[in-house]
Scaffold this motif. Structure first.
Motif, PDB file in Angstrom:
ATOM      1  N   ASP A   1       0.805  -1.279   0.073  1.00  0.00           N
ATOM      2  CA  ASP A   1      -0.067   0.005   0.007  1.00  0.00           C
ATOM      3  C   ASP A   1       0.899   1.280   0.187  1.00  0.00           C
ATOM      4  N   GLU A   2       2.138   0.999   0.239  1.00  0.00           N
ATOM      5  CA  GLU A   2       3.042   2.190   0.050  1.00  0.00           C
ATOM      6  C   GLU A   2       3.026   2.960  -1.103  1.00  0.00           C
ATOM      7  N   VAL A   3       2.923   2.223  -2.018  1.00  0.00           N
ATOM      8  CA  VAL A   3       2.988   2.648  -3.548  1.00  0.00           C
ATOM      9  C   VAL A   3       1.798   3.529  -3.790  1.00  0.00           C
ATOM     10  N   MET A   4       0.860   3.853  -2.893  1.00  0.00           N
ATOM     11  CA  MET A   4      -0.664   4.517  -3.184  1.00  0.00           C
ATOM     12  C   MET A   4      -0.489   5.836  -2.171  1.00  0.00           C
ATOM     13  N   ASN A   5       0.725   6.009  -1.710  1.00  0.00           N
ATOM     14  CA  ASN A   5       0.890   7.051  -0.846  1.00  0.00           C
ATOM     15  C   ASN A   5       0.493   8.433  -1.817  1.00  0.00           C
ATOM     16  N   GLU A   6      -0.268   9.326  -1.038  1.00  0.00           N
ATOM     17  CA  GLU A   6      -0.505  10.538  -1.896  1.00  0.00           C
ATOM     18  C   GLU A   6       0.414  11.434  -2.459  1.00  0.00           C
ATOM     19  N   ASP A   7       1.577  11.261  -1.769  1.00  0.00           N
ATOM     20  CA  ASP A   7       2.664  12.375  -2.260  1.00  0.00           C
ATOM     21  C   ASP A   7       3.267  11.460  -3.578  1.00  0.00           C
TER      22      ASP A   7
ATOM     23  N   ARG B   1       4.562  10.336  -7.054  1.00  0.00           N
ATOM     24  CA  ARG B   1       3.980  10.892  -8.306  1.00  0.00           C
ATOM     25  C   ARG B   1       3.421   9.722  -9.138  1.00  0.00           C
ATOM     26  N   HIS B   2       4.304   8.734  -9.307  1.00  0.00           N
ATOM     27  CA  HIS B   2       3.887   7.250  -9.877  1.00  0.00           C
ATOM     28  C   HIS B   2       3.977   6.149  -9.188  1.00  0.00           C
ATOM     29  N   PRO B   3       3.005   5.512  -8.967  1.00  0.00           N
ATOM     30  CA  PRO B   3       2.956   4.420  -8.082  1.00  0.00           C
ATOM     31  C   PRO B   3       4.109   3.377  -8.266  1.00  0.00           C
ATOM     32  N   LEU B   4       4.297   2.959  -9.464  1.00  0.00           N
ATOM     33  CA  LEU B   4       5.366   2.109  -9.802  1.00  0.00           C
ATOM     34  C   LEU B   4       6.649   2.621 -10.378  1.00  0.00           C
ATOM     35  N   GLU B   5       7.027   3.774 -10.051  1.00  0.00           N
ATOM     36  CA  GLU B   5       8.046   4.332 -10.164  1.00  0.00           C
ATOM     37  C   GLU B   5       9.150   3.531  -9.426  1.00  0.00           C
ATOM     38  N   GLY B   6      10.349   2.896  -9.871  1.00  0.00           N
ATOM     39  CA  GLY B   6      11.257   2.245  -9.467  1.00  0.00           C
ATOM     40  C   GLY B   6      11.189   0.849  -9.311  1.00  0.00           C
ATOM     41  N   TYR B   7       9.738   0.211  -9.765  1.00  0.00           N
ATOM     42  CA  TYR B   7       9.330  -1.116  -9.760  1.00  0.00           C
ATOM     43  C   TYR B   7       9.665  -1.721 -11.071  1.00  0.00           C
ATOM     44  N   LEU B   8       9.921  -1.307 -12.154  1.00  0.00           N
ATOM     45  CA  LEU B   8      10.276  -1.728 -13.383  1.00  0.00           C
ATOM     46  C   LEU B   8      11.868  -2.122 -13.593  1.00  0.00           C
ATOM     47  N   TYR B   9      12.134  -3.043 -13.347  1.00  0.00           N
ATOM     48  CA  TYR B   9      13.588  -3.719 -12.985  1.00  0.00           C
ATOM     49  C   TYR B   9      14.126  -3.340 -14.341  1.00  0.00           C
ATOM     50  N   PRO B  10      15.461  -2.873 -14.427  1.00  0.00           N
ATOM     51  CA  PRO B  10      16.250  -2.438 -15.683  1.00  0.00           C
ATOM     52  C   PRO B  10      16.744  -4.022 -15.920  1.00  0.00           C
ATOM     53  N   ALA B  11      16.605  -4.128 -17.232  1.00  0.00           N
ATOM     54  CA  ALA B  11      17.033  -5.420 -17.800  1.00  0.00           C
ATOM     55  C   ALA B  11      16.585  -5.596 -19.320  1.00  0.00           C
ATOM     56  N   THR B  12      16.925  -6.576 -20.024  1.00  0.00           N
ATOM     57  CA  THR B  12      16.449  -6.887 -21.346  1.00  0.00           C
ATOM     58  C   THR B  12      15.400  -7.876 -21.184  1.00  0.00           C
TER      59      THR B  12
END
Length: 399
Positions: free
Chosen positions: A189-195, A197-208
């Motif tokens: 639920d932390e990703v839905m904090n009102e502050d 900007r984008h809930p999934l920022e940082g959750y898309l792992y850098p890879a191919t």
């Protein structure tokens, strides 16, 4: 005389009849041989085309995965039968002879997502390695340290989806709820904090990421990336749970006894990813950030200011530091509300295993990228004067 003539005529007649019968037999034998040759040739040609067809993929256009279970101890006969039953190969016997001809026999038990479009070579390689081996239709490569807007551009370049469609999908509450259900320890639920900007920022792992179908849905593309983050973070769950109160600075009254969470770990790692250069020791910088948090100092990291401004430039000005935004770590103590970029595993590892030092400050020289560490503000300012400002003045004079 008449009797003799009659016998002679009978003999001639019998001889002619036998010759006629012989010719008939020869015709029958000839025709039979022709028919037999045609049949043999037909069977041979038919067999050739059948075998040739059976050596090809079942359906080159069918990229839909079929889950195939290969039990432990399965023989080649049972494996080929399973593949034929699941329409992965056309003929189990042809595939069996293919394996024998290529001297292939050591296969891994397990669950495979195979497709009718796979070649026999790809199927064989998959069964040998325990991994599905198949040439992807296209790849999506996400470098470390990218923001969602930048990832959206990559998706637009590689697929038929636009940046806008991508950004709308990653912000869709129903989609995020589905990810929370699938990855309860990662997407909290932390990703839905009102502050945030984008809930999934940082959750898309850098890879191919390889994709084996022509037009995978945006949800599938994003889920693949979140799944990779989940796989990376899962081994660190235990380490996260071992963090004690105070690791992120003085514990406030409204905080739980253990303030460390997966979300905070990704947030912390994203700061390291954005601060890092090729020569930067992420572990030391992580230790510096922890030292600042322990001293209840603001983290004062420039990438958070740029994220707050939503403006990306080489130099942060003094006036930029005044921006009123929850992500600005010059104005707000502690971590920002969420990640500011996609961190790689090196940054995640450093966030959870910081180097223990007494440093509170660091700076990277503009010329060579070298990083200088200091324990006091005075020492830090002195190094900044020597390695940053003087170097800039020298460069101006040379120009």
């Amino acid at each position: 005389m008449n009797d003799n003539q009659s016998k002679y005529d009978q003999w001639i007649q019998n001889l002619q009849e036998r010759k006629k019968e012989a010719r008939t037999v020869r015709k029958i034998v000839f025709i039979s041989m022709i028919v037999l040759i045609v049949i043999i040739a037909g069977v041979g040609i038919g067999g050739y085309f059948y075998v040739t067809s059976a050596l090809k993929p079942v359906d080159t256009d069918d990229e839909n995965p079929v889950t195939v279970e290969i039990p432990i101890g399965s023989s080649v006969d049972s494996i080929t039968s399973i593949l034929e039953e699941n329409n992965i190969v056309k003929d189990k016997n042809v595939f069996k002879y293919y394996l024998k001809f290529n001297n292939e026999s050591e296969f891994q038990a397990g669950t495979y997502d195979l497709t009718p479009a796979m070649t026999l070579a790809e199927i064989t390689e998959s069964l040998k390695t325990g991994k599905v081996y198949h040439e992807p239709i296209f790849n999506v490569t996400v470098p470390e340290g990218l923001r969602l807007e930048e990832i959206a551009q990559i998706i637009e370049d590689k697929t038929n989806y636009t940046q806008k469609q991508f950004m709308e999908t990653i912000s869709d509450r129903d989609f995020i709820a589905s990810l929370q259900e699938k990855y309860p320890e990662l997407v909290t639920d932390e990703v839905m904090n009102e502050d945030i900007r984008h809930p999934l920022e940082g959750y898309l792992y850098p890879a191919t990421y390889p994709f084996y179908e022509e037009d995978p849905s945006l949800e599938k593309i994003i889920t693949e990336m979140v799944d990779a983050t989940n796989n990376i973070m899962t081994p660190y769950i235990a380490a996260i749970s071992e963090f004690e109160a105070g690791d992120f600075g003085p514990v406030k009254e409204d905080e739980e006894n253990n303030p460390m969470t997966v979300h905070k770990a990704l947030t912390f790692a994203s700061l390291l990813e954005e601060e890092a250069t090729e020569s930067t020791d992420r572990g030391v910088i992580a230790g510096i950030f922890y030292n600042r948090l322990e001293e209840d100092m603001p983290l004062q990291t420039d990438p958070t200011v740029l994220y707050a401004l939503n403006e990306w430039k080489d130099r942060v000005l003094f006036e930029d530091l005044e921006v009123d935004d929850p992500y600005n770590t010059y104005q707000n103590r502690g971590l920002p509300p969420g990640p500011i970029a996609a961190p790689g595993e090196a940054s995640i590892e450093a966030a959870l295993n910081p180097e223990n030092t007494d440093y509170l400050y660091f700076l990277a020289a503009a010329e060579d990228g070298a990083v200088y560490y200091s324990e006091t503000l005075e020492e830090h300012e002195r190094k900044a004067e020597e390695y940053i400002y003087n170097a800039a003045d020298d460069k101006d004079e040379q120009q």
